[in-house]
Scaffold this active site. Structure first.
Site, PDB file in Angstrom:
ATOM      1  N   ALA A 143       0.821  -1.221   0.000  1.00 49.41           N
ATOM      2  CA  ALA A 143       0.000   0.000   0.000  1.00 49.41           C
ATOM      3  C   ALA A 143       0.848   1.260   0.000  1.00 49.41           C
ATOM      4  CB  ALA A 143      -0.925  -0.006   1.211  1.00 49.41           C
TER       5      ALA A 143
ATOM      6  N   ARG B 185      10.786   7.185  -0.824  1.00 44.59           N
ATOM      7  CA  ARG B 185      12.221   7.259  -1.132  1.00 44.59           C
ATOM      8  C   ARG B 185      12.529   7.011  -2.614  1.00 44.59           C
ATOM      9  NH1 ARG B 185      13.434   3.350   3.910  1.00 44.59           N
ATOM     10  NH2 ARG B 185      11.258   2.868   3.446  1.00 44.59           N
TER      11      ARG B 185
HETATM   12  C1  UD1 Z   1      10.404  -2.471   7.010  1.00 40.54           C
HETATM   13  C2  UD1 Z   1      10.494  -2.907   8.469  1.00 40.54           C
HETATM   14  C3  UD1 Z   1      11.954  -3.163   8.820  1.00 40.54           C
HETATM   15  C4  UD1 Z   1      12.545  -4.206   7.889  1.00 40.54           C
HETATM   16  C5  UD1 Z   1      12.353  -3.787   6.422  1.00 40.54           C
HETATM   17  C6  UD1 Z   1      12.751  -4.935   5.517  1.00 40.54           C
HETATM   18  C7  UD1 Z   1       8.663  -1.858   9.703  1.00 40.54           C
HETATM   19  C8  UD1 Z   1       8.257  -0.775  10.608  1.00 40.54           C
HETATM   20  N1  UD1 Z   1       9.917  -1.899   9.321  1.00 40.54           N
HETATM   21  O1  UD1 Z   1      11.058  -1.220   6.902  1.00 40.54           O
HETATM   22  O2  UD1 Z   1      12.046  -3.629  10.160  1.00 40.54           O
HETATM   23  O3  UD1 Z   1      13.918  -4.385   8.202  1.00 40.54           O
HETATM   24  O4  UD1 Z   1      10.978  -3.464   6.153  1.00 40.54           O
HETATM   25  O5  UD1 Z   1      12.794  -4.547   4.186  1.00 40.54           O
HETATM   26  O6  UD1 Z   1       7.837  -2.689   9.360  1.00 40.54           O
HETATM   27  N2  UD1 Z   1       3.515  -0.473   3.525  1.00 40.54           N
HETATM   28  C9  UD1 Z   1       2.153  -0.444   3.498  1.00 40.54           C
HETATM   29  N3  UD1 Z   1       1.489   0.482   4.258  1.00 40.54           N
HETATM   30  C10 UD1 Z   1       2.145   1.376   5.034  1.00 40.54           C
HETATM   31  C11 UD1 Z   1       3.559   1.345   5.054  1.00 40.54           C
HETATM   32  C12 UD1 Z   1       4.206   0.395   4.291  1.00 40.54           C
HETATM   33  O7  UD1 Z   1       1.519  -1.245   2.818  1.00 40.54           O
HETATM   34  O8  UD1 Z   1       1.467   2.194   5.702  1.00 40.54           O
HETATM   35  C13 UD1 Z   1       4.225  -1.476   2.689  1.00 40.54           C
HETATM   36  C14 UD1 Z   1       5.120  -0.861   1.654  1.00 40.54           C
HETATM   37  O9  UD1 Z   1       4.438  -0.673   0.424  1.00 40.54           O
HETATM   38  C15 UD1 Z   1       6.237  -1.873   1.539  1.00 40.54           C
HETATM   39  C16 UD1 Z   1       6.259  -2.582   2.886  1.00 40.54           C
HETATM   40  O10 UD1 Z   1       5.049  -2.251   3.526  1.00 40.54           O
HETATM   41  O11 UD1 Z   1       6.000  -2.824   0.530  1.00 40.54           O
HETATM   42  C17 UD1 Z   1       7.439  -2.160   3.754  1.00 40.54           C
HETATM   43  O12 UD1 Z   1       7.385  -0.755   3.954  1.00 40.54           O
HETATM   44  P1  UD1 Z   1       8.694   0.138   3.928  1.00 40.54           P
HETATM   45  O13 UD1 Z   1       8.294   1.539   4.146  1.00 40.54           O
HETATM   46  O14 UD1 Z   1       9.504  -0.171   2.747  1.00 40.54           O
HETATM   47  O15 UD1 Z   1       9.412  -0.388   5.256  1.00 40.54           O
HETATM   48  P2  UD1 Z   1      10.948  -0.274   5.606  1.00 40.54           P
HETATM   49  O16 UD1 Z   1      11.262   1.092   6.052  1.00 40.54           O
HETATM   50  O17 UD1 Z   1      11.772  -0.842   4.512  1.00 40.54           O
HETATM   51 CA    CA Z   2      11.371  -1.497   2.465  1.00 39.12          CA
END
Ligand code: UD1
Ligand code: CA
Length: 464
Positions: free
Chosen positions: A10, A15
């Site tokens: 979602a 970044r």
């Molecule tokens: C996340 C993890 C981190 C892990 C890393 C691995 C959390 C808080 N952190 O960080 O511990 O090491 O992934 O790659 O979980 N997404 C949603 N809705 C939201 C936010 C994100 O669906 O509100 C989805 C994004 O589209 C993405 C995934 O969740 O596919 C991960 O989100 P991202 O923001 O990339 O997390 P990281 O900062 O990488």
């Molecule tokens: Ca990520």
């Protein structure tokens, strides 16, 4: 007991600094999210695959269609919040959920299978897949107690200097008993630097509630690489390219300068194929035995037959049958179906057309909307005139037809078997079997023309 996979897609991908939602970004012409869904599906271990969508969700839904179920996270308030959006779809409270981030394109089915197995064998309530990386920046760090047991996950933003030095990271893959998952999620808050509901917080919560936690350690950390920006995307793509190429080479496909060759995830290449530098083969393409591809060729969603040679050419959504040569500089597209032992040569474009056997268009021709027989020769510069500015029309050419150079066939038109078309003709009528068609002005030679002209010029000069 049901098994669910929840894939988080979602997020906007802030970044990435671009418009497309992150999980829709392609690696080798295939969206990131499609790899993850495919790998999860290939495990055949899940009753339901749920994809959480939100930001520009129509783009993700367009990619995946109705192959998965969707949960909508209207506002992106963090990964924990995203999983909560799927709660209504996870009806079996005794089941297990595997959660995966949608930005992890290099993960494979084996990792998912092993993590699930480990979770069951060790009777965990919650299993986190961890790995070690040289540069842990950006990942959640795994916090263990003195005895080595999992305590919690600390996000980069919340970590102390000492915690940032920890190189064991959260891959973002979790297996959790559904009841434990949602009970823990309901206890999370957004009291942190990003004001988000972190999925990672469930570890500490489940620990405090005395559930059984454990980790599954992934040796090959490359597989769990998260793609957060366009640089990481390029690295992931390069790694995927090497992995795919290596597998093909081990299967008997020769690659010259493999670092310049890009082969898609779903491409099938038989043995004894040679692929020369700067070639791209993508989509559901199939390359049959003995074919030679490239240099500098692009093949997408196409089937290339046995012993075909395709040099410096583009083949999109088309078929080339055995022993045919394509190129240099040919373009086949939109359902071109080239028969066996053909020759489609220099600067020839073929669109939505079929040919029989031993047909040749060796140089500078356009063949569009045409059904063509066997042993036809298209002379240099011959063109099917298929478009009047409004509609497209069909050309039908029989067997053993000889088309001279610079011929225009104005469609709709039918050229019967064994017809012969004189060079330079522009035809707008059908040609019967075995006929010679000439449609060009007769040649006139004006004897002594040049001398007469020169005489006139010099007499004009004298009189000036
Ligand atoms: C996340 C993890 C981190 C892990 C890393 C691995 C959390 C808080 N952190 O960080 O511990 O090491 O992934 O790659 O979980 N997404 C949603 N809705 C939201 C936010 C994100 O669906 O509100 C989805 C994004 O589209 C993405 C995934 O969740 O596919 C991960 O989100 P991202 O923001 O990339 O997390 P990281 O900062 O990488
Ligand atoms: Ca990520």
């Amino acid at each position: 007991m049901k098994k669910y996979a929840i894939i988080l897609a979602a997020g906007k991908g802030t970044r990435m600094k671009t418009e497309l939602p992150k999980c829709a970004y392609p690696l080798i012409r295939k969206p990131m999210i499609a790899y993850i869904v495919e790998n999860v599906r290939n495990t055949r271990m899940f009753d339901e695959i749920i994809v959480v969508v939100g930001h520009k969700r129509e783009i993700i839904q367009d990619i995946l269609g109705d192959s998965v179920r969707y949960a909508v996270q209207a506002e992106q308030l963090g990964t924990g919040h995203a999983v909560m959006a799927a709660e209504a779809l996870v009806t079996d409270r005794e089941g297990d959920v595997m959660i995966l981030p949608g930005d992890m394109p290099l993960i494979d089915s084996t990792v998912c299978e092993r993590a699930l197995l480990e979770h069951h064998e060790r009777r965990h309530d919650l299993t986190i897949v961890t790995t070690r990386v040289d540069e842990p920046f950006g990942y959640g760090r795994i916090i263990r107690n003195e005895s080595g047991y999992l305590e919690s996950i600390i996000e980069e933003h919340e970590a102390t200097q000492a915690q940032r030095a920890i190189d064991e990271i959260n891959t973002g893959i979790y297996v959790v008993r559904t009841g434990v998952l949602f009970d823990s999620l309901h206890k999370t808050n957004n009291d942190n630097k990003k004001h988000e509901y972190y999925l990672t917080d469930i570890v500490k919560i489940a620990k405090d509630d005395e559930f059984v936690l454990g980790t599954y350690f992934l040796k090959d950390s490359v597989k769990s690489m998260g793609v957060n920006d366009l640089y990481a995307l390029s690295i992931a793509e390069a790694k995927l390219r090497l992995k795919i190429n290596k597998q093909h080479m081990l299967n008997g496909v020769a690659m010259i300068n493999p670092e310049t060759i890009t082969i898609g995830h779903n491409v099938v290449i038989e043995e004894n194929v040679i692929i020369n530098p700067n070639s791209f083969i993508t989509g559901n393409s199939v390359i049959k035995k003995g074919a030679v591809i490239g240099p500098n060729s692009e093949i997408h969603e196409s089937t290339i037959g046995e012993n075909v040679v395709c040099r410096h050419s583009i083949v999109f959504n088309s078929k080339v049958r055995e022993n045919t040569t394509v190129g240099p500089f040919a373009h086949l597209r939109d359902g071109a179906d080239i028969g066996p032992n053909n020759r489609i040569g220099n600067f020839v474009e073929v669109k939505k057309s079929t040919t029989g056997e031993h047909t040749k268009a060796s140089h500078l021709a356009y063949i569009g909307d045409t059904t063509c027989g066997s042993r036809v020769n298209f002379g240099c510069g011959s063109v099917t005139v298929n478009y009047d500015g409004v509609h497209k029309y069909q050309t039908v050419i029989g067997d053993d037809v000889f088309i001279g150079c610079n011929v225009n066939l104005i469609a709709p038109i039918r050229i019967e078997d064994k017809a012969f078309i004189a060079a330079g003709s522009t035809l707008n009528m059908n040609v019967p079997k075995g006929a010679l068609a000439i449609a060009r002005a007769y040649q006139v030679n004006k004897e002594d023309y040049v001398r007469t002209l020169q005489d006139r010029i010099s007499s004009e000069k004298k009189s000036e």
